[in-house]
Design a protein around this motif. Structure first.
Motif, mmCIF file in Angstrom:
data_model
loop_
_atom_site.group_PDB
_atom_site.id
_atom_site.type_symbol
_atom_site.label_atom_id
_atom_site.label_comp_id
_atom_site.label_asym_id
_atom_site.label_seq_id
_atom_site.Cartn_x
_atom_site.Cartn_y
_atom_site.Cartn_z
ATOM 1 N N LYS A 162 0.469 -0.682 -0.442
ATOM 2 C CA LYS A 162 -0.318 0.150 0.035
ATOM 3 C C LYS A 162 1.193 1.368 -0.105
ATOM 4 N N ASN A 202 -1.259 9.860 4.090
ATOM 5 C CA ASN A 202 -2.632 9.335 4.864
ATOM 6 C C ASN A 202 -3.368 8.328 4.117
ATOM 7 N N LEU A 204 -6.089 7.150 2.583
ATOM 8 C CA LEU A 204 -7.497 7.756 2.577
ATOM 9 C C LEU A 204 -8.602 6.480 2.501
ATOM 10 N N LYS A 395 -5.721 9.258 -9.316
ATOM 11 C CA LYS A 395 -4.472 8.879 -8.375
ATOM 12 C C LYS A 395 -3.473 10.138 -8.570
HETATM 13 C C1 LIG Z 1 -12.018 12.589 9.230
HETATM 14 C C2 LIG Z 1 -10.839 11.192 9.108
HETATM 15 C C3 LIG Z 1 -9.700 11.602 9.064
HETATM 16 C C4 LIG Z 1 -8.112 10.071 9.597
HETATM 17 C C5 LIG Z 1 -6.761 10.267 10.434
HETATM 18 C C6 LIG Z 1 -6.489 11.026 10.041
HETATM 19 C C7 LIG Z 1 -4.531 11.735 10.821
HETATM 20 C C8 LIG Z 1 -4.236 12.539 9.949
HETATM 21 C C9 LIG Z 1 -4.132 12.882 8.449
HETATM 22 C C10 LIG Z 1 -3.769 13.798 8.010
HETATM 23 C C11 LIG Z 1 -3.172 14.614 6.579
HETATM 24 C C12 LIG Z 1 -3.203 13.614 5.520
HETATM 25 C C13 LIG Z 1 -2.908 14.560 3.818
HETATM 26 C C14 LIG Z 1 -1.997 13.395 2.788
HETATM 27 O O1 LIG Z 1 -1.232 12.877 3.828
HETATM 28 S S1 LIG Z 1 -2.666 13.411 1.720
HETATM 29 C C15 LIG Z 1 -2.054 12.784 1.021
HETATM 30 C C16 LIG Z 1 -2.904 11.745 0.775
HETATM 31 N N1 LIG Z 1 -2.035 10.863 -0.650
HETATM 32 C C17 LIG Z 1 -2.465 10.409 -1.455
HETATM 33 O O2 LIG Z 1 -3.367 11.336 -1.939
HETATM 34 C C18 LIG Z 1 -1.647 9.158 -2.370
HETATM 35 C C19 LIG Z 1 -2.896 8.068 -3.010
HETATM 36 N N2 LIG Z 1 -1.967 7.089 -4.028
HETATM 37 C C20 LIG Z 1 -2.024 7.450 -5.081
HETATM 38 O O3 LIG Z 1 -1.966 8.709 -5.687
HETATM 39 C C21 LIG Z 1 -1.035 6.327 -6.252
HETATM 40 O O4 LIG Z 1 -1.406 5.132 -5.051
HETATM 41 C C22 LIG Z 1 0.576 6.507 -5.399
HETATM 42 C C23 LIG Z 1 0.696 7.803 -6.785
HETATM 43 C C24 LIG Z 1 0.733 6.592 -4.317
HETATM 44 C C25 LIG Z 1 1.178 5.336 -6.365
HETATM 45 O O5 LIG Z 1 0.382 5.083 -7.687
HETATM 46 P P1 LIG Z 1 0.828 3.059 -8.206
HETATM 47 O O6 LIG Z 1 0.652 3.640 -9.037
HETATM 48 O O7 LIG Z 1 2.322 3.632 -8.296
HETATM 49 O O8 LIG Z 1 0.417 1.931 -7.427
HETATM 50 P P2 LIG Z 1 -1.023 1.749 -6.962
HETATM 51 O O9 LIG Z 1 -2.228 2.962 -6.771
HETATM 52 O O10 LIG Z 1 -1.683 0.850 -7.914
HETATM 53 O O11 LIG Z 1 -0.522 1.847 -5.021
HETATM 54 C C26 LIG Z 1 -0.218 0.578 -5.020
HETATM 55 C C27 LIG Z 1 -1.306 0.024 -3.971
HETATM 56 O O12 LIG Z 1 -1.313 0.918 -2.708
HETATM 57 C C28 LIG Z 1 -2.598 2.072 -2.539
HETATM 58 N N3 LIG Z 1 -2.665 3.190 -1.767
HETATM 59 C C29 LIG Z 1 -1.959 3.685 -2.279
HETATM 60 N N4 LIG Z 1 -1.433 5.036 -1.211
HETATM 61 C C30 LIG Z 1 -2.690 5.188 -0.855
HETATM 62 C C31 LIG Z 1 -3.327 5.721 0.211
HETATM 63 N N5 LIG Z 1 -2.176 6.646 0.535
HETATM 64 N N6 LIG Z 1 -4.378 6.025 0.748
HETATM 65 C C32 LIG Z 1 -4.949 4.217 0.374
HETATM 66 N N7 LIG Z 1 -4.469 3.448 -0.007
HETATM 67 C C33 LIG Z 1 -3.243 3.601 -0.772
HETATM 68 C C34 LIG Z 1 -3.563 1.671 -3.909
HETATM 69 O O13 LIG Z 1 -4.606 2.301 -3.146
HETATM 70 C C35 LIG Z 1 -3.248 0.400 -4.053
HETATM 71 O O14 LIG Z 1 -4.276 -0.343 -3.444
HETATM 72 P P3 LIG Z 1 -4.333 -1.961 -4.241
HETATM 73 O O15 LIG Z 1 -3.571 -2.503 -4.900
HETATM 74 O O16 LIG Z 1 -5.406 -2.330 -3.366
HETATM 75 O O17 LIG Z 1 -5.516 -0.948 -5.047
#
Ligand SMILES: CCCCCCCCCCC/C=C/C(=O)SCCNC(=O)CCNC(=O)[C@H](O)C(C)(C)COP(=O)(O)OP(=O)(O)OC[C@H]1O[C@@H](n2cnc3c(N)ncnc32)[C@H](O)[C@@H]1OP(=O)(O)O
Length: 396
Positions: A162, A202, A204, A395
């Motif tokens: 992930k 984070n 998501l 993404k």
């Molecule tokens: C109101 C509730 C509050 C809750 C608690 C809050 C606590 C504090 C919060 C603090 C605020 C933080 C903010 C942030 O961090 S903002 C940034 C958030 N991150 C993202 O938006 C990244 C999302 N991910 C992507 O865009 C892509 O996955 C990425 C570019 C990272 C990689 O792409 P790639 O094509 O190489 O790989 P995959 O997409 O196939 O990823 C592989 C699997 O991993 C899963 N994945 C990746 N990143 C995340 C993520 N951030 N959250 C959940 N899942 C993630 C992705 O879904 C794939 O999963 P599957 O194999 O099951 O499909």
């Protein structure tokens, strides 16, 4: 692959499978002090069991059997169960390996187990020769692995499948790990990731499974969690080093401004796409980034979501030094081991001198950012962005 190895490792450690080889053991500080005649302590043994979880390469069946046999001998003594039937191949192989240890004393078996794991760790490409701190609570499965050796406590994000996205459990566990690291006898603390990513920020899915009518409460508790989490970084008393082994996203980037050193592979990127996500900056980045790189460069990152390469991030001052990916782990750990030998109290005090006058301000900024983000999480912009990601429409 790492996930498979990790799962196998857990099975061996719980005694389901297993191991020996005579190898040179990697000395811990404790054993240096105790002298060469000492055998591995229970703590060393438990550390080694945790270390197995971090192996990147499958060590092969023979080694697994050795590990199993040594584990059983160390915990139960000589083989004491009936020999499995000739057609029960796997259990018979395990029984043979254990039985072959004869009357080897438990202490020796424990030592051999530690030696073997140490040799495997040294030859794997993971942060070399770190031994997990057995006394650390590692809840939430193996998503977080804490290791400690050579004066360095290493906190490894371990959800490579992930991209090391941070679940709410992981935020809690990182806080616990930092709390423990602040009090242990290590000189330096490191945060790093396992796999090709450092951290995708984070998770998501933290936003899902919210019962109807509970969205506000979820946002409120999320803001409290965020504030507590970032406070731990602001207050961390020892040199804190980020070993950025791959791309970094979101909160894993913003908190870098609270680290003392940031080493990055040249494969790393630094991305804070808050506007794309309908969110706003956190981790004190609204203050640290403009201070580090100037306000217009900070705006490009935090407002427009410009992704920086490792070299750009280094030029902007967010990253301390960039290393070629091929030598990254080796060079960084050699460097950190040398630093960890410096007098720990002097390092702590020097960090305090550098950081303390900013602390109060940082806590206030953290509180403000968390409260603003709490509102953002309830916005349509944020909810749409998360739905789009989770429905695989978008993404970064
Ligand atoms: C109101 C509730 C509050 C809750 C608690 C809050 C606590 C504090 C919060 C603090 C605020 C933080 C903010 C942030 O961090 S903002 C940034 C958030 N991150 C993202 O938006 C990244 C999302 N991910 C992507 O865009 C892509 O996955 C990425 C570019 C990272 C990689 O792409 P790639 O094509 O190489 O790989 P995959 O997409 O196939 O990823 C592989 C699997 O991993 C899963 N994945 C990746 N990143 C995340 C993520 N951030 N959250 C959940 N899942 C993630 C992705 O879904 C794939 O999963 P599957 O194999 O099951 O499909």
């Amino acid at each position: 692959m790492a996930g498979v190895v990790g799962r196998l490792a857990r099975r061996w450690c719980s005694g389901a499978l297993s191991s020996p080889l005579q190898v040179t053991r990697f000395p811990t500080l404790q054993l240096h002090l105790c002298g060469p005649a000492m055998t591995a302590s229970q703590k060393d043994f438990e550390n080694a069991m945790n270390q197995v979880k971090l192996l990147k390469k499958d060590p092969g069946n023979e080694v697994k059997l050795n590990l199993y046999a040594l584990y059983k001998q160390a915990t139960e003594g000589p083989c004491n169960v009936p020999k499995p039937g000739v057609l029960d191949f796997i259990n018979k192989a395990k029984w043979d390996a254990w039985n072959a240890l004869g009357s080897l004393p438990k202490d020796n078996a424990r030592q051999n187990y530690v030696d073997l794991v140490s040799s495997l760790s040294a030859s794997s490409e993971s942060p070399s020769q770190v031994t997990p701190a057995a006394d650390r609570k590692q809840p939430g499965g193996d998503a977080l692995v804490v290791t400690s050796q050579d004066g360095i406590t290493t906190i490894t994000l371990n959800r490579p499948d992930k991209k090391n996205a941070l679940t709410t459990q992981m935020y809690h566990d990182i806080m616990l790990a930092l709390e423990a690291a602040s009090k242990d006898d290590s000189a330096i603390t490191v945060l790093t990731g396992n796999g090709d990513y450092y951290c995708s920020g984070n998770d998501l899915t933290n936003f899902t499974d919210v019962p109807p009518g509970a969205v506000e409460e979820k946002a409120r508790s999320g803001a409290v969690l965020l504030r507590d989490f970032v406070d731990c970084f602001i207050d961390f008393p020892k040199p804190l080093v980020a070993v950025v082994n791959g791309p970094a996203v979101g909160i894993s980037v913003t908190i870098l401004g609270l680290f003392d050193i940031v080493y990055a592979t040249d494969r790393a990127t630094f991305h804070t796409p808050f506007s794309h996500l309908g969110q706003s900056p956190e981790g004190c980045s609204s203050y640290t980034f403009p201070k580090i790189m100037g306000s217009s460069k900070a705006t490009e990152m935090l407002v427009f979501g410009k992704k920086l390469t490792a070299r750009e991030a280094c030029t902007q001052g967010l990253v301390t030094e960039v290393f070629p990916d091929s030598t990254f782990q080796k060079e960084v750990w050699v460097r950190l081991k040398a630093y960890s030998k410096l007098p720990p109290n002097a390092m702590r005090i020097s960090k305090q001198v550098i950081r303390n006058r900013e602390k109060e301000k940082l806590h206030a900024i953290n509180a403000e950012e968390s409260s603003i983000l709490q509102e953002r999480w309830l916005s349509d912009e944020c909810m749409n962005a998360i739905v789009n990601f989770l429905s695989r429409k978008a993404k970064l």
